[in-house]
Design an enzyme around this catalytic site. Structure first.
Site, short mmCIF file in Angstrom:
data_model
loop_
_atom_site.label_atom_id
_atom_site.label_comp_id
_atom_site.label_asym_id
_atom_site.label_seq_id
_atom_site.Cartn_x
_atom_site.Cartn_y
_atom_site.Cartn_z
N LYS A 166 -55.30 7.72 30.83
CA LYS A 166 -55.28 7.35 29.58
C LYS A 166 -56.60 6.85 28.59
CE LYS A 166 -54.52 4.95 25.42
NZ LYS A 166 -55.55 3.20 24.85
N GLY A 221 -57.17 -4.61 31.36
CA GLY A 221 -57.45 -4.81 30.02
C GLY A 221 -56.66 -6.28 29.78
N SER A 222 -55.93 -6.49 28.78
CA SER A 222 -55.62 -8.32 28.05
C SER A 222 -54.06 -8.37 28.70
CB SER A 222 -55.47 -8.04 27.03
OG SER A 222 -53.93 -6.84 26.53
N GLY A 225 -51.52 -6.11 26.32
CA GLY A 225 -51.19 -4.82 26.97
C GLY A 225 -50.29 -5.06 28.05
N GLY A 226 -51.22 -5.25 29.32
CA GLY A 226 -50.84 -5.62 30.57
C GLY A 226 -49.40 -5.53 30.83
N GLU A 245 -54.80 -5.92 35.68
CA GLU A 245 -55.80 -6.35 36.25
C GLU A 245 -55.68 -7.16 34.38
OE1 GLU A 245 -60.10 -7.71 35.03
OE2 GLU A 245 -59.57 -5.62 36.58
N CYS A 282 -65.09 -9.59 33.06
CA CYS A 282 -63.50 -9.73 33.34
C CYS A 282 -63.32 -11.03 33.61
CB CYS A 282 -62.42 -8.95 33.93
SG CYS A 282 -63.31 -8.31 35.22
N GLU A 375 -58.07 -17.07 27.33
CA GLU A 375 -59.37 -16.30 27.20
C GLU A 375 -59.94 -16.05 25.43
OE1 GLU A 375 -61.38 -12.14 29.51
OE2 GLU A 375 -59.58 -12.76 29.42
#
Length: 509
Positions: A166, A221-222, A225-226, A245, A282, A375
């Site tokens: 994606k 990603g965030s 979203g994860g 992650e 990250c 974060e």
């Protein structure tokens, strides 16, 4: 309704560059996944897989100039950084080719029957097989190393799993270019183009994780979203592994003895680490526990001097810029939070680096100051000033899981004196990589590397960098009392493939 266009956008201006594609429909996602599923057989031969990975690296290097130019136009990360990242990506592809050649990842174990054991042991032969089609969700901040040709893709292909990626909306043009290069490399080895699918669009990402032929997923990603994709993977009629992650605070502890010994060096090193890549790593150190008093003041002074000299930079997109500006503004308004160098908007399209300070006691007690323990993506860090070791430990006890945790020790502490051993023990439960007298930015591609950590840093105990990343896409199978003639070559007594294995309890190389 017509499919939405996918635009390439210049983050330096916020203007659209070109229409690259259209968002994939459910039917197009289905087509991509089924094509990948049909390509599984082409990856069955380990020699073919290894050769494909090496050719992919060669072809990416041959296209370096065009790929770096496209990546810079969409990410503003600069040719020097991107050239290095592409080199890292090619190294990673070749490293996995070497792992495939060696074969230890198959984890072959053979036990002959033993009637004298209690209970008796039958003939057992174990190895690992690929799961099937893997969904990969690209990251924005590493358009090569954590995107279409990155570690998730490389390790999945090495395991024998076709991939459907994606694409990240921040670099769709680059994603298309890289996919074309990888498919060209596949064709050179008789592997169908479907071995690497590419889809665009938010809804396509949801359709992908739900597809019944997807057997596992990798995400960078965030947290938001994860977690949404993780929940979707778990809610399927047949749940699948989701290796996400999701970001990290990456705490740093500076002992008073370390600050007394080299405050200026630590301050300058912290500045370099927190502003590297405009703070978009990250593993950026987002929270630093530093002592109150003279030595801590010297560290703060060094940090101020170094961060003040950092030029304003461009973030990966304007949404991230807006979130950064709003995030640092909200944090700076909290009671007792100060801004020795104020982070925020550096111009219409840029952000300025800075840092915040706060008494560690505020973080130890919780409340509104818990925002400082989340974060903030961009060039900012929070320095929490502690009065004693108890206060520092109280803050550490409240931290969530992280990718990294760092301690800056004095020479004596590093030799085992004072806090050296105990502080390392306290940081170990917090992160997947614990650093001593170093900085977390920069994740070496090496067999011993681990890039992961306790939730919410990741959703599993696996790594997305290093040789063991291949394990995510494999499952063990044991054959019991199977005649030799029916066994896969990997499990035959004579070891015709020359694999490392454990044979009747003896490790054979």
């Amino acid at each position: 309704m017509a499919a939405a266009p996918v635009w390439s956008v210049d983050p330096r201006t916020g203007k659209q560059r070109e229409q690259v594609a259209v968002e994939a429909t459910p039917a197009e996602v289905d087509t991509a996944v089924r094509a990948a599923h049909e390509a599984r057989g082409a990856l069955a031969d380990r020699a073919v897989r290894a050769a494909f990975l090496r050719t992919a690296a060669d072809r990416l290097e041959a296209a370096r100039e065009a790929l770096v130019e496209a990546a810079d136009a969409e990410t503003a990360l600069g040719p020097v950084r991107l050239t290095g990242e592409l080199a890292r990506t090619c190294y990673q592809l070749r490293a996995f080719a070497g792992i495939v050649d060696e074969g230890a990842f198959l984890d072959v174990v053979i036990n002959h029957p033993d009637a004298t054991a209690t209970p008796p042991v039958p003939d057992l032969r174990r190895h690992k097989v690929p799961l099937g089609v893997v969904a990969v969700y690209s990251a924005s901040n590493f358009p090569f190393a954590f995107s279409v040709p990155g570690g998730d893709t490389a390790s999945a292909l090495a395991a024998g799993c076709p991939v459907v990626v994606k694409a990240h909306p921040d670099h769709p043009a680059l994603s298309e270019l890289v996919a074309k290069v990888l498919r060209t490399a596949a064709a050179e080895h008789g592997i169908p183009a479907g071995v690497l699918g590419l889809v665009h669009g938010f809804d396509a990402g949801i359709e992908l994780i739900k597809h019944p032929l997807i057997t596992a997923a990798g995400f960078t990603g965030s947290v938001r979203g994860g977690r949404a994709l993780f929940d979707a993977a778990a809610a399927r009629p047949v749940p699948i592994p989701f290796h996400g992650e999701q970001g990290s605070l990456n705490p740093v502890v500076v002992t008073e003895a370390a600050a007394a010994e080299r405050a200026e060096e630590i301050g300058a090193g912290l500045a370099g680490s927190m502003t590297m890549g405009v703070g978009q790593f990250c593993v950026k150190p987002g929270l630093v526990l530093a002592p109150q008093g003279e030595f801590g003041d010297r560290l703060i002074g060094s940090l101020m001097d170094a961060v003040s000299k950092v030029e304003a930079g461009v973030l990966l997109d304007h949404r991230m810029r807006d979130n950064f500006v709003a995030g640092v503004t909200e944090r700076a308004k909290l009671p007792e939070v100060e801004s020795p160098v104020t982070p925020g908007a550096g111009g219409e399209h840029t952000v300025g680096a800075g840092f915040l300070t706060v008494p560690a006691a505020r973080l130890a007690e919780g409340g509104d100051h818990d925002l400082l323990l989340e974060e903030c993506f961009g060039p900012v860090t929070v320095v929490a000033r502690y009065t004693d070791d108890t206060e520092a430990r109280a803050v550490l006890s409240r931290l969530p899981g992280n990718l990294t945790a760092t301690v800056q020790l004095s020479a004596g502490e590093a030799a085992g004196e004072g806090l050296g051993v105990s502080i390392l023990a306290e940081l170990t439960p917090l992160a997947g990589r614990v650093l001593v007298n170093a900085w977390p930015t920069g994740v070496a591609v090496a067999p011993a590397q681990h890039h992961g950590g306790p939730y919410p840093a990741t959703t599993s105990t696996s790594t997305s960098v290093g040789g063991t990343a291949i394990e995510r896409w494999l499952r063990p199978v044991v054959y019991q009392n199977a005649p030799e003639a029916l066994l896969p070559a990997e499990l035959r007594d004579g070891n015709p493939l020359g694999l490392p294995r454990r044979f009747n309890g003896v490790l054979e190389r």
